[in-house]
Design an enzyme around this catalytic site. Structure first.
Site, PDB file in Angstrom:
ATOM      1  N   GLY A  17     -14.633  -1.913 -89.538  1.00 14.75           N
ATOM      2  CA  GLY A  17     -16.089  -1.921 -88.270  1.00 14.75           C
ATOM      3  C   GLY A  17     -15.152  -2.740 -87.299  1.00 14.75           C
ATOM      4  O   GLY A  17     -16.455  -4.174 -86.774  1.00 14.75           O
ATOM      5  N   ALA A  18     -14.289  -2.699 -86.311  1.00  9.75           N
ATOM      6  CA  ALA A  18     -14.004  -3.954 -85.717  1.00  9.75           C
ATOM      7  C   ALA A  18     -13.902  -3.570 -84.133  1.00  9.75           C
ATOM      8  O   ALA A  18     -13.265  -4.556 -83.455  1.00  9.75           O
ATOM      9  CB  ALA A  18     -12.215  -4.961 -86.455  1.00  9.75           C
ATOM     10  N   ARG A  20     -16.335  -3.307 -82.223  1.00  5.69           N
ATOM     11  CA  ARG A  20     -16.934  -3.853 -81.510  1.00  5.69           C
ATOM     12  C   ARG A  20     -18.104  -4.613 -81.597  1.00  5.69           C
ATOM     13  O   ARG A  20     -18.060  -4.804 -83.224  1.00  5.69           O
ATOM     14  CB  ARG A  20     -17.928  -2.815 -80.889  1.00  5.69           C
ATOM     15  CG  ARG A  20     -18.119  -1.481 -81.953  1.00  5.69           C
ATOM     16  CD  ARG A  20     -19.551  -0.317 -81.682  1.00  5.69           C
ATOM     17  NE  ARG A  20     -19.568   0.532 -81.616  1.00  5.69           N
ATOM     18  CZ  ARG A  20     -21.374   0.757 -82.558  1.00  5.69           C
ATOM     19  NH1 ARG A  20     -22.213  -0.157 -81.935  1.00  5.69           N
ATOM     20  NH2 ARG A  20     -20.802   1.888 -83.313  1.00  5.69           N
ATOM     21  N   ASP A  71     -13.546   6.564 -91.660  1.00  4.28           N
ATOM     22  CA  ASP A  71     -14.758   6.548 -92.246  1.00  4.28           C
ATOM     23  C   ASP A  71     -14.314   5.263 -94.179  1.00  4.28           C
ATOM     24  O   ASP A  71     -14.563   6.385 -94.185  1.00  4.28           O
ATOM     25  CB  ASP A  71     -15.430   7.410 -92.048  1.00  4.28           C
ATOM     26  CG  ASP A  71     -16.515   8.076 -93.113  1.00  4.28           C
ATOM     27  OD1 ASP A  71     -16.927   6.817 -93.343  1.00  4.28           O
ATOM     28  OD2 ASP A  71     -17.220   8.497 -92.996  1.00  4.28           O
ATOM     29  N   VAL A  72     -15.064   4.269 -93.813  1.00  2.00           N
ATOM     30  CA  VAL A  72     -14.912   3.506 -94.790  1.00  2.00           C
ATOM     31  C   VAL A  72     -15.438   3.216 -96.220  1.00  2.00           C
ATOM     32  O   VAL A  72     -15.242   3.610 -97.259  1.00  2.00           O
ATOM     33  CB  VAL A  72     -14.352   2.043 -94.643  1.00  2.00           C
ATOM     34  CG1 VAL A  72     -13.500   1.548 -93.669  1.00  2.00           C
ATOM     35  CG2 VAL A  72     -16.166   1.469 -93.661  1.00  2.00           C
ATOM     36  N   TYR A 163     -31.468  -0.341 -96.320  1.00  3.98           N
ATOM     37  CA  TYR A 163     -30.009  -0.984 -96.206  1.00  3.98           C
ATOM     38  C   TYR A 163     -30.745  -2.392 -96.907  1.00  3.98           C
ATOM     39  O   TYR A 163     -29.641  -2.761 -96.711  1.00  3.98           O
ATOM     40  CB  TYR A 163     -30.809  -1.637 -94.026  1.00  3.98           C
ATOM     41  CG  TYR A 163     -30.378  -2.764 -93.268  1.00  3.98           C
ATOM     42  CD1 TYR A 163     -28.464  -1.950 -92.948  1.00  3.98           C
ATOM     43  CD2 TYR A 163     -30.490  -3.843 -93.066  1.00  3.98           C
ATOM     44  CE1 TYR A 163     -28.239  -3.009 -92.315  1.00  3.98           C
ATOM     45  CE2 TYR A 163     -29.200  -4.474 -92.351  1.00  3.98           C
ATOM     46  CZ  TYR A 163     -28.237  -4.444 -91.929  1.00  3.98           C
ATOM     47  OH  TYR A 163     -27.251  -5.752 -91.415  1.00  3.98           O
ATOM     48  N   ALA A 165     -31.279  -2.590 -99.558  1.00  5.98           N
ATOM     49  CA  ALA A 165     -30.451  -2.891-100.564  1.00  5.98           C
ATOM     50  C   ALA A 165     -28.911  -2.362-101.083  1.00  5.98           C
ATOM     51  O   ALA A 165     -28.425  -2.860-101.674  1.00  5.98           O
ATOM     52  CB  ALA A 165     -31.149  -1.671-101.830  1.00  5.98           C
ATOM     53  N   LYS A 167     -27.190  -4.111 -98.707  1.00  8.61           N
ATOM     54  CA  LYS A 167     -26.602  -5.154 -98.842  1.00  8.61           C
ATOM     55  C   LYS A 167     -26.976  -6.640-100.238  1.00  8.61           C
ATOM     56  O   LYS A 167     -26.294  -7.041-100.245  1.00  8.61           O
ATOM     57  CB  LYS A 167     -27.932  -5.825 -97.138  1.00  8.61           C
ATOM     58  CG  LYS A 167     -27.079  -5.477 -96.252  1.00  8.61           C
ATOM     59  CD  LYS A 167     -25.756  -5.284 -96.131  1.00  8.61           C
ATOM     60  CE  LYS A 167     -25.474  -5.462 -94.529  1.00  8.61           C
ATOM     61  NZ  LYS A 167     -24.067  -5.132 -94.237  1.00  8.61           N
TER      62      LYS A 167
HETATM   63  P1  NAP Z   1     -22.425  -2.525 -84.344  1.00 10.21           P
HETATM   64  O1  NAP Z   1     -22.722  -3.645 -83.527  1.00 10.21           O
HETATM   65  O2  NAP Z   1     -23.822  -1.319 -84.728  1.00 10.21           O
HETATM   66  O3  NAP Z   1     -21.130  -2.621 -84.725  1.00 10.21           O
HETATM   67  C1  NAP Z   1     -21.018  -1.572 -86.907  1.00 10.21           C
HETATM   68  C2  NAP Z   1     -19.371  -1.617 -86.890  1.00 10.21           C
HETATM   69  O4  NAP Z   1     -19.354  -0.392 -87.772  1.00 10.21           O
HETATM   70  C3  NAP Z   1     -19.334  -0.501 -85.598  1.00 10.21           C
HETATM   71  O5  NAP Z   1     -17.479  -1.108 -85.412  1.00 10.21           O
HETATM   72  C4  NAP Z   1     -19.059   0.344 -85.917  1.00 10.21           C
HETATM   73  O6  NAP Z   1     -17.499   1.569 -85.755  1.00 10.21           O
HETATM   74  C5  NAP Z   1     -18.174   0.716 -87.408  1.00 10.21           C
HETATM   75  N1  NAP Z   1     -18.613   1.650 -88.304  1.00 10.21           N
HETATM   76  C6  NAP Z   1     -19.956   1.956 -89.091  1.00 10.21           C
HETATM   77  N2  NAP Z   1     -19.666   2.862 -89.498  1.00 10.21           N
HETATM   78  C7  NAP Z   1     -18.177   2.939 -90.287  1.00 10.21           C
HETATM   79  C8  NAP Z   1     -17.856   3.747 -90.809  1.00 10.21           C
HETATM   80  N3  NAP Z   1     -18.087   5.185 -91.583  1.00 10.21           N
HETATM   81  N4  NAP Z   1     -16.613   3.642 -91.230  1.00 10.21           N
HETATM   82  C9  NAP Z   1     -16.168   2.155 -90.342  1.00 10.21           C
HETATM   83  N5  NAP Z   1     -16.506   1.532 -89.920  1.00 10.21           N
HETATM   84  C10 NAP Z   1     -17.690   1.975 -89.240  1.00 10.21           C
HETATM   85  O7  NAP Z   1     -22.952  -3.131 -85.820  1.00 10.21           O
HETATM   86  P2  NAP Z   1     -23.131  -4.920 -86.304  1.00 10.21           P
HETATM   87  O8  NAP Z   1     -25.007  -5.427 -85.638  1.00 10.21           O
HETATM   88  O9  NAP Z   1     -22.004  -5.730 -85.244  1.00 10.21           O
HETATM   89  O10 NAP Z   1     -23.146  -5.090 -87.577  1.00 10.21           O
HETATM   90  C11 NAP Z   1     -21.747  -5.447 -88.322  1.00 10.21           C
HETATM   91  C12 NAP Z   1     -22.492  -6.273 -90.062  1.00 10.21           C
HETATM   92  O11 NAP Z   1     -23.010  -7.187 -89.912  1.00 10.21           O
HETATM   93  C13 NAP Z   1     -22.665  -4.717 -90.803  1.00 10.21           C
HETATM   94  O12 NAP Z   1     -22.418  -4.889 -91.998  1.00 10.21           O
HETATM   95  C14 NAP Z   1     -24.649  -5.766 -90.421  1.00 10.21           C
HETATM   96  O13 NAP Z   1     -24.981  -4.742 -91.340  1.00 10.21           O
HETATM   97  C15 NAP Z   1     -24.392  -6.891 -90.261  1.00 10.21           C
HETATM   98  N6  NAP Z   1     -25.264  -7.268 -89.849  1.00 10.21           N
HETATM   99  C16 NAP Z   1     -25.434  -7.026 -88.685  1.00 10.21           C
HETATM  100  C17 NAP Z   1     -26.402  -7.839 -87.601  1.00 10.21           C
HETATM  101  C18 NAP Z   1     -27.164  -7.966 -86.326  1.00 10.21           C
HETATM  102  O14 NAP Z   1     -28.243  -8.287 -86.629  1.00 10.21           O
HETATM  103  N7  NAP Z   1     -26.509  -7.331 -85.993  1.00 10.21           N
HETATM  104  C19 NAP Z   1     -27.290  -8.547 -88.398  1.00 10.21           C
HETATM  105  C20 NAP Z   1     -27.403  -8.826 -90.332  1.00 10.21           C
HETATM  106  C21 NAP Z   1     -26.107  -7.944 -90.995  1.00 10.21           C
HETATM  107  P3  NAP Z   1     -17.519   2.675 -84.162  1.00 10.21           P
HETATM  108  O15 NAP Z   1     -16.898   1.498 -83.491  1.00 10.21           O
HETATM  109  O16 NAP Z   1     -16.047   3.189 -84.754  1.00 10.21           O
HETATM  110  O17 NAP Z   1     -18.773   3.207 -84.698  1.00 10.21           O
END
Ligand code: NAP
Length: 255
Positions: A17-18, A20, A71-72, A163, A165, A167
């Site tokens: 998921g890199a 964005r 799709d991981v 979510y 659960a 994490k």
């Molecule tokens: P985001 O901006 O929504 O980006 C999510 C990323 O995950 C995207 O690159 C997306 O790919 C990818 N993804 C989603 N489903 C996938 C799949 N089935 N296979 C491969 N890639 C997939 O989210 P983020 O905020 O950067 O979050 C990144 C991580 O940090 C997540 O695990 C999230 O739970 C964790 N996190 C985030 C926050 C926060 O406040 N933002 C806080 C705690 C933890 P596509 O571009 O192809 O859609």
């Protein structure tokens, strides 16, 4: 287009998921630190953006970088992703399990499908990738597995049963990997971000966003780049004696 590594010893990092958000910032920090990077995205739709980003990393940091859609949560797709890593670089040193989604709702209203999908993308994915990565890292006798958990996995959150659960599960998985592979110089750690400005949090309803900064000691949301610095540190030799940990990066939100 796959790049050939320019040295036999350059370390290779796969970030799921890199294209964005936090994953993009992590891939950038690792490229800056000299890793060859594989930028994973969820499917063909986001592949052009992932490819463009990989090209940008290669140009900016002079490291090999390649993109692969998978799709991981899907075991066959993960097999394809690892075949890509093997064909492109022939090694893997750092795995960052970052891909994640939310499908929020109160427990009483949450559908089985919303529960299953979040567990599959956020947790099962890390099982599928880690078992493939650990096999490679064992042979290399060095490795770093970095899992993106969340502070919500530690303290829970109303409206995020699936979510939270997923994490909490990631944390258990991380500690187990740390125990199983420590003897091979493979570390596994979880990062637990609080509230970081990405597409994921931009989607949150106004009601949830209001007053959020008041709950954070530093009075602001975090930046993806701030989380990325922690991931880059954990991926480095400087973090050699840290394993099985859950490291919060939340501006004091969980205090
Ligand atoms: P985001 O901006 O929504 O980006 C999510 C990323 O995950 C995207 O690159 C997306 O790919 C990818 N993804 C989603 N489903 C996938 C799949 N089935 N296979 C491969 N890639 C997939 O989210 P983020 O905020 O950067 O979050 C990144 C991580 O940090 C997540 O695990 C999230 O739970 C964790 N996190 C985030 C926050 C926060 O406040 N933002 C806080 C705690 C933890 P596509 O571009 O192809 O859609």
């Amino acid at each position: 287009m796959p790049f050939v590594p320019d040295t036999d010893t350059r370390r290779v990092a796969l970030v799921t998921g890199a294209a964005r958000g936090i994953g993009r910032a992590v891939a950038t920090a690792l490229a800056r630190d000299g890793f060859a990077v594989v930028v994973n995205c969820s499917g063909e739709k986001s592949l052009p953006a992932a490819q463009e980003f990989a090209d940008e990393l290669a140009e900016t940091y002079g490291v090999p970088a390649a993109a692969c859609a998978a799709d991981v949560s899907d075991a066959d797709a993960v097999d394809t992703l690892f075949a890509f890593v093997a064909d492109t670089y022939g090694r893997l040193d750092v795995l960052v399990n970052n891909a994640g989604i939310t499908r929020d709702g109160s427990l009483l209203r949450m559908s089985e499908d919303d529960f299953d999908r979040v567990i599959a993308v956020n947790l099962k994915s890390a099982f599928l990738t880690s078992r493939r990565a650990a096999k490679i890292m064992m042979k290399q006798r060095w490795g770093r597995i970095i899992n993106m958990a969340s502070i919500v996995g530690v303290v829970g959150n109303a409206g995020q049963a699936n979510y939270a659960a997923s994490k909490a599960g990631i944390i258990g998985l991380t500690k187990t990997i740390a125990r199983e592979f420590g003897a091979r110089h493979i570390t596994a750690n979880a990062i637990a971000p609080g509230f970081i400005a990405t597409d994921m949090t931009a989607e949150l309803p106004e009601k949830m966003l209001a007053g959020m900064n008041d709950r954070i000691a530093l009075k602001r949301m975090g930046k993806p780049e701030e989380v990325a610095e922690l991931a880059a540190f954990l991926a480095s030799d400087r973090a050699a004696y840290i394993t099985g940990q859950v490291i919060g990066i939340d501006g004091g939100m969980s205090l």
